[in-house]
Motif scaffolding. Structure first.
Motif, PDB file in Angstrom:
ATOM      1  N   ASP A 147       0.858  -1.187   0.000  1.00  0.00           N
ATOM      2  CA  ASP A 147       0.000   0.000   0.000  1.00  0.00           C
ATOM      3  C   ASP A 147       0.894   1.236   0.000  1.00  0.00           C
ATOM      4  O   ASP A 147       1.541   1.555   1.003  1.00  0.00           O
ATOM      5  N   LEU A 148       0.941   1.922  -1.131  1.00  0.00           N
ATOM      6  CA  LEU A 148       1.843   3.067  -1.254  1.00  0.00           C
ATOM      7  C   LEU A 148       1.407   4.255  -0.399  1.00  0.00           C
ATOM      8  O   LEU A 148       2.200   5.172  -0.172  1.00  0.00           O
ATOM      9  N   ALA A 149       0.162   4.234   0.087  1.00  0.00           N
ATOM     10  CA  ALA A 149      -0.274   5.286   1.003  1.00  0.00           C
ATOM     11  C   ALA A 149       0.419   5.138   2.361  1.00  0.00           C
ATOM     12  O   ALA A 149       0.561   6.107   3.102  1.00  0.00           O
ATOM     13  N   LYS A 150       0.852   3.903   2.656  1.00  0.00           N
ATOM     14  CA  LYS A 150       1.541   3.634   3.924  1.00  0.00           C
ATOM     15  C   LYS A 150       3.056   3.520   3.728  1.00  0.00           C
ATOM     16  O   LYS A 150       3.827   3.933   4.591  1.00  0.00           O
ATOM     17  N   GLU A 151       3.451   2.951   2.593  1.00  0.00           N
ATOM     18  CA  GLU A 151       4.885   2.802   2.285  1.00  0.00           C
ATOM     19  C   GLU A 151       5.367   4.083   1.600  1.00  0.00           C
ATOM     20  O   GLU A 151       5.548   4.153   0.392  1.00  0.00           O
ATOM     21  N   THR A 152       5.595   5.099   2.401  1.00  0.00           N
ATOM     22  CA  THR A 152       5.821   6.448   1.852  1.00  0.00           C
ATOM     23  C   THR A 152       7.179   6.617   1.178  1.00  0.00           C
ATOM     24  O   THR A 152       7.416   7.624   0.511  1.00  0.00           O
ATOM     25  N   THR A 153       8.086   5.659   1.349  1.00  0.00           N
ATOM     26  CA  THR A 153       9.402   5.786   0.716  1.00  0.00           C
ATOM     27  C   THR A 153       9.477   5.041  -0.621  1.00  0.00           C
ATOM     28  O   THR A 153      10.512   5.063  -1.291  1.00  0.00           O
ATOM     29  N   VAL A 154       8.392   4.362  -0.992  1.00  0.00           N
ATOM     30  CA  VAL A 154       8.349   3.619  -2.262  1.00  0.00           C
ATOM     31  C   VAL A 154       7.490   4.378  -3.263  1.00  0.00           C
ATOM     32  O   VAL A 154       6.410   4.880  -2.913  1.00  0.00           O
ATOM     33  N   PHE A 155       7.957   4.466  -4.482  1.00  0.00           N
ATOM     34  CA  PHE A 155       7.245   5.230  -5.523  1.00  0.00           C
ATOM     35  C   PHE A 155       7.094   4.378  -6.778  1.00  0.00           C
ATOM     36  O   PHE A 155       7.865   3.438  -6.999  1.00  0.00           O
ATOM     37  N   ILE A 156       6.111   4.733  -7.588  1.00  0.00           N
ATOM     38  CA  ILE A 156       5.981   4.105  -8.900  1.00  0.00           C
ATOM     39  C   ILE A 156       7.005   4.766  -9.816  1.00  0.00           C
ATOM     40  O   ILE A 156       7.000   5.977 -10.009  1.00  0.00           O
ATOM     41  N   GLU A 157       7.880   3.944 -10.365  1.00  0.00           N
ATOM     42  CA  GLU A 157       8.961   4.436 -11.199  1.00  0.00           C
ATOM     43  C   GLU A 157       8.609   4.439 -12.673  1.00  0.00           C
ATOM     44  O   GLU A 157       9.035   5.304 -13.439  1.00  0.00           O
ATOM     45  N   ALA A 158       7.823   3.433 -13.094  1.00  0.00           N
ATOM     46  CA  ALA A 158       7.466   3.325 -14.506  1.00  0.00           C
ATOM     47  C   ALA A 158       6.207   2.487 -14.660  1.00  0.00           C
ATOM     48  O   ALA A 158       5.904   1.640 -13.824  1.00  0.00           O
ATOM     49  N   VAL A 159       5.480   2.757 -15.739  1.00  0.00           N
ATOM     50  CA  VAL A 159       4.319   1.944 -16.120  1.00  0.00           C
ATOM     51  C   VAL A 159       4.778   0.971 -17.200  1.00  0.00           C
ATOM     52  O   VAL A 159       5.444   1.368 -18.162  1.00  0.00           O
ATOM     53  N   LEU A 160       4.431  -0.298 -17.050  1.00  0.00           N
ATOM     54  CA  LEU A 160       4.837  -1.340 -17.974  1.00  0.00           C
ATOM     55  C   LEU A 160       3.673  -1.748 -18.850  1.00  0.00           C
ATOM     56  O   LEU A 160       2.522  -1.695 -18.426  1.00  0.00           O
ATOM     57  N   SER A 161       3.950  -2.156 -20.075  1.00  0.00           N
ATOM     58  CA  SER A 161       2.873  -2.599 -20.972  1.00  0.00           C
ATOM     59  C   SER A 161       2.649  -4.093 -20.873  1.00  0.00           C
ATOM     60  O   SER A 161       1.683  -4.614 -21.360  1.00  0.00           O
TER      61      SER A 161
END
Length: 344
Positions: free
Chosen positions: A330-344
């Motif tokens: 859950d990125l709302a809780k894991e504040t140090t993790v980000f989406i780096e790229a969208v994959l196809s």
């Protein structure tokens, strides 16, 4: 479900979402097993992305605001309207009004859901899907901005018909800088003559290409000279054109890229307050989207957070077929993790 490029779809996989033809009939229904011929045909008619069923993500839904019945009815209404105009016949405003009522009923029942534009478009249904998406986005923004039902219906009707002036025009005519022949003027003329519609609906068609800095078309209006409805529709239309550009070979932006591009247009092309509302209601990483995270793990978006569109829940599947390790981040809780790229 997972959202994948058609280039990565394989025969034997099952379609996750229904695809409609230009007249609203079902082209391929959700759940059909795809064959080589079907995939080839979808490629030929302009489909670039598909939702497919996946056992690891069978619980992942796209959280559509609109029911399948509403979407199908709106495509049929748009097709009937545009075909009547092309042939010089009278068109049924009541059908459009009923479609807008259905959309607003669905939207008001699901107003806590982030907007995810997930319908599969083809070369034939693209103009109708575009109009419905602009209508949907505009309506949700209107609700958030406190418009009453009558105002919402005017806004939604104007949004649905914002490009009606293009009907019957050749592609090359759309490029000619003849302002009186511009599709915004043509749309205004078509809509202002309908007594069933408020004149504000016609002004949405007329003003949706105006810019708040005064450099837009067709009249160069600026700031408060542009009606709020047109400012809202302009933002929705801009987003739709960035993620589904015309012509199709133009550069296509991902939802989060389109939102960043639009923020750069604030107080130039687009109204700042409208942009703030837009960014609160749209899902920048729709459910089913494969992503790579800043910790180098890959996964699929499975759930959204209202108010935190950039921080969804990601499901990560690791291991081999016999021993899968499945976890959710859950990125709302894991504040140090980000989406780096969208994959196809």
């Amino acid at each position: 479900m997972r959202y994948v490029s058609i280039d990565h779809v394989e025969p034997g996989q099952y379609l996750g979402k229904t695809i409609y033809s230009a007249n609203g009939t079902v082209l391929l229904g959700a759940g059909v097993q795809l064959t080589v011929y079907m995939i080839s045909t979808l490629n030929r008619i302009g489909v670039t992305m598909l939702y497919i069923q996946d056992p690891m993500f069978e619980d992942v839904e796209t959280d559509d605001m609109l029911s399948e019945a509403t979407k199908q009815g709106m495509i049929q209404a748009m097709n009937s309207t545009f075909e009547a105009i092309r042939s010089g016949k009278d068109w049924n405003t009541q059908m459009i009004g009923s479609s807008v009522d259905s959309l607003l009923t669905d939207v008001m029942s699901n107003k806590e859901v982030l907007v995810q534009l997930t319908d599969i478009r083809t070369k034939d249904n693209g103009q109708y899907i575009h109009a419905i998406n602009v209508c949907l986005l505009s309506s949700v923004m209107g609700i958030n901005m406190g418009l009453n039902y009558q105002q919402l219906k005017e806004l939604a009707t104007g949004a649905l018909l914002h490009d009606i002036g293009k009907t019957g025009m050749r592609e090359e005519d759309l490029l000619i800088p003849d302002l009186k022949g511009h599709h915004t003027w043509r749309g205004y003329e078509k809509l202002k003559s309908r007594r069933e519609f408020s004149l504000l609906i016609a002004h949405v068609a007329l003003q949706h290409h105006e810019r708040v800095d005064g450099l837009g078309l067709p009249r160069g209006l600026a700031g408060d000279e542009i009606h709020l409805y047109a400012k809202i529709v302009s933002a929705a239309d801009t987003y739709e054109r960035l993620v589904h550009p015309l012509p199709p070979q133009a550069k296509k932006l991902l939802p989060h890229e389109a939102c960043e591009e639009m923020m750069a247009m604030s107080e130039k092309q687009l109204d700042h307050e409208v942009l703030l509302q837009f960014n609160r209601i749209v899902s920048v990483y729709p459910n089913g989207t494969a992503v790579r995270l800043s910790n180098k793990q890959t996964g699929v978006v499975v759930r959204q957070h209202r108010g935190l569109p950039g921080r969804p829940v990601i499901r990560i599947v690791q291991g081999e077929a016999s021993r899968f390790d499945v976890k959710e981040l859950d990125l709302a809780k894991e504040t140090t993790v980000f989406i780096e790229a969208v994959l196809s």
